[in-house]
Design an enzyme around this catalytic site. Structure first.
Site, PDB file in Angstrom:
ATOM      1  N   SER A 155       0.577  -1.111  -0.612  1.00  0.00           N
ATOM      2  CA  SER A 155       0.115   0.568  -0.508  1.00  0.00           C
ATOM      3  C   SER A 155       0.660   1.424   0.279  1.00  0.00           C
ATOM      4  O   SER A 155       0.670   2.749  -0.288  1.00  0.00           O
ATOM      5  CB  SER A 155      -0.836  -0.284   1.225  1.00  0.00           C
ATOM      6  OG  SER A 155      -1.773  -1.178   1.939  1.00  0.00           O
ATOM      7  N   ASP A 172      -5.363   0.209  -4.649  1.00  0.00           N
ATOM      8  CA  ASP A 172      -3.886   0.491  -4.261  1.00  0.00           C
ATOM      9  C   ASP A 172      -3.410  -1.126  -5.131  1.00  0.00           C
ATOM     10  O   ASP A 172      -2.489  -0.769  -5.930  1.00  0.00           O
ATOM     11  CB  ASP A 172      -3.343   0.480  -3.162  1.00  0.00           C
ATOM     12  CG  ASP A 172      -3.364   0.241  -2.390  1.00  0.00           C
ATOM     13  OD1 ASP A 172      -4.809  -0.267  -2.379  1.00  0.00           O
ATOM     14  OD2 ASP A 172      -3.410   0.486  -1.386  1.00  0.00           O
TER      15      ASP A 172
HETATM   16 MG    MG Z   1      -4.400   1.781   3.796  1.00  0.00          MG
HETATM   17 ZN    ZN Z   2      -2.611  -4.935   2.931  1.00  0.00          ZN
END
Ligand code: MG
Ligand code: ZN
Length: 383
Positions: A106, A320
Site C-alpha cells: 500500500s 492501490d
Molecule cells: Mg491503506
Molecule cells: Zn494490505
C-alpha cells in the site's frame, strides 16, 4: 529437500506477517467464506454525470485499499445489485506493480498515486533512492487550494501517509506524524492519536497542532459539528475499529471534510480511504470485505451528493492493489448471498479498476498506470 521447504514456508509466513502485523487487533480469528445476505440493503440514489464545466476546481480521490473488481462485486451482490459506484460512467483499469515487485504494497501504491513515480514497497513519498518527491497534496497547498485526508485506518498508515509524509519506511509512524506539522493541510481525520502524543521524542504533536491553529478533536460527534477552520480529527489511539463498531465514521468524516474544504473558493484536493477492505482480504474474511466495501460505497454516496450539487468536482474511485486473490464462485444477487475462495493472505498483482465522475472524468478510461493518476489530476487542477 524437506528442510528447504520448511525454510521457505517460514520465510513466506514472515513475509506475509510483515504486511499483516498492523491488523492483528482488528482481524477476526475465524475466516468466513460464505456470505448470507445478513447486511441490510440500502437504497442507492441516481446522479447524472452531465456537467457544463470541462475542468474541475475540486478533485476527490477515493482509494479502496485492497479493492479489486471482485471486492466491488461482492459488495454489489450483497446490496442486491446496486452500489453508488453504479453511477460512474467512465471507467478503466490501473496497473499497480511497484519499482521492485510485480505485487505492490500500500505504501508504494499510494506513493505512485500521490507522486507519479514508481518506488519500492514500504516507501512513503520517497523515490527508489529514498529522496522525497512532492505529492499532489503538497502541490495543491502551494497553489492555495484546500487539502484534506480521511481514512478508516490510522491517518499515519501507508495510504494517507504517502500523500503528506516523506519517510523511507511505512512503519515510522512517529516520524510520519511529525511530517503532518511540516505542511499546511486543512483537515485530516483518521486514527493514530498515539503517534502524535505518545512519542519516543517526548513531543506532543496535538499541542503543537493546536499552536499551529488546528482544532484537535477525538470525538466523532464534535468532528461532525466542526464548521470552519483547520481540523485534526484523531478518532482512535491507533487504527479505527472495523465498521460494525466505528459505525458511520467514514461518511461523517468525509462530510465534515467536504464542509470545510468547499469554503475555499480556489478549490481543493481531498483523498478519502476505505482502509479495511484490505484487512478483510488479508484475513480471507468475506463478511469483513463486504461490510467494509459497503461502508466505502456509502462514503462514495456522500461524495456524489456533494459533487452533483457543486458541479465543479471530479470524483475518482480506485484502489492501490487487490488483496486476497478473491474470487466468487457461487452467488445469488436477489438473495445477496455468495461463496468465496481466496488464493492468498497477501496482495495480488492484478489490475484494479478506476472510476471517474464529473468534469474531466473522460481522462480516466482504458488501461493506465497508477503513476498516471496524479499526472492527470495535476493537469486538470493546473498544479
Ligand atoms: Mg491503506
Ligand atoms: Zn494490505
Amino acid at each position: 529437500m524437506r528442510k528447504l521447504f520448511f525454510i521457505l514456508s517460514i520465510s513466506l509466513i514472515c513475509l506475509t506477517s510483515i504486511d499483516a502485523q498492523d491488523y492483528t487487533k482488528v482481524v477476526a480469528k475465524d475466516s468466513l467464506k460464505i456470505y448470507n445476505g445478513q447486511e441490510s440493503v440500502y437504497n442507492v440514489k441516481n446522479y447524472d454525470d452531465n456537467f457544463v464545466a470541462k475542468k474541475p476546481t475540486n478533485v476527490i480521490l477515493m482509494i479502496g485499499d485492497g479493492m479489486g473488481t471482485t471486492q466491488i462485486y461482492a459488495g454489489m451482490t450483497a446490496n442486491k445489485g446496486n452500489l453508488f459506484l453504479n453511477n460512474f460512467l467512465h471507467s478503466g483499469f490501473v496497473q499497480t506493480y511497484s519499482s521492485e515487485d510485480y505485487v505492490t504494497d500500500s505504501a508504494a501504491g499510494a506513493t505512485s498515486m500521490a507522486c507519479g513515480i514508481k518506488t519500492y514497497n514500504a516507501a512513503i513519498g520517497v523515490d527508489i533512492n529514498k529522496k522525497p518527491v512532492k505529492t499532489i497534496l503538497e502541490k495543491s497547498v502551494e497553489k492555495n487550494l484546500g487539502t484534506g485526508l480521511v481514512s478508516t485506518s490510522a491517518i499515519t498508515h501507508a495510504t494517507p501517509a504517502s500523500f503528506i509524509a516523506h519517510q523511507p519506511h511505512r512503519n515510522m509512524y512517529e516520524e510520519i506524524a511529525a511530517d503532518f506539522l511540516k505542511t499546511n493541510i486543512d483537515v485530516f481525520i483518521g486514527g493514530g492519536y498515539d503517534h502524535f502524543t505518545k512519542r519516543k521524542d517526548g513531543r506532543n504533536l496535538a499541542i503543537e497542532l493546536e499552536k499551529k491553529g488546528y482544532k484537535v478533536l477525538k470525538d466523532i460527534n464534535q468532528i461532525k459539528n466542526f464548521k470552519s477552520g483547520k481540523l485534526a480529527g484523531l478518532t482512535a489511539p491507533e487504527h479505527n475499529e472495523r465498521v460494525t463498531i466505528r459505525k458511520d465514521m467514514l461518511q461523517t468524516s468525509t462530510q465534515t471534510a467536504l464542509n470545510l474544504l468547499s469554503q475555499n473558493k480556489k478549490g481543493f484536493f481531498l483523498m478519502v480511504e476505505g482502509s479495511q477492505i484490505d484487512w478483510g482480504g488479508h484475513a480471507n474474511d468475506l463478511t469483513y470485505i463486504v461490510e467494509e466495501m459497503l461502508d466505502f460505497d456509502k462514503a462514495i454516496g456522500v461524495v456524489l451528493e456533494f459533487a452533483s450539487k457543486n458541479k465543479n468536482t471530479l470524483v475518482i474511485v480506485t484502489s492501490d492493489h487487490e488483496t486476497g486473490g478473491l474470487t466468487l464462485n457461487k452467488g445469488n444477487i436477489s438473495e445477496g448471498s455468495m461463496k468465496a475462495e481466496f488464493t492468498t493472505g497477501g496482495h495480488t498483482g492484478v489490475m484494479v479498476p478506476i472510476f471517474a465522475f464529473g468534469p474531466g472524468a473522460e481522462n480516466f478510461t482504458g488501461i493506465i498506470d497508477n503513476t498516471d493518476i496524479p499526472k492527470k489530476i495535476e493537469k486538470l487542477l493546473n498544479l
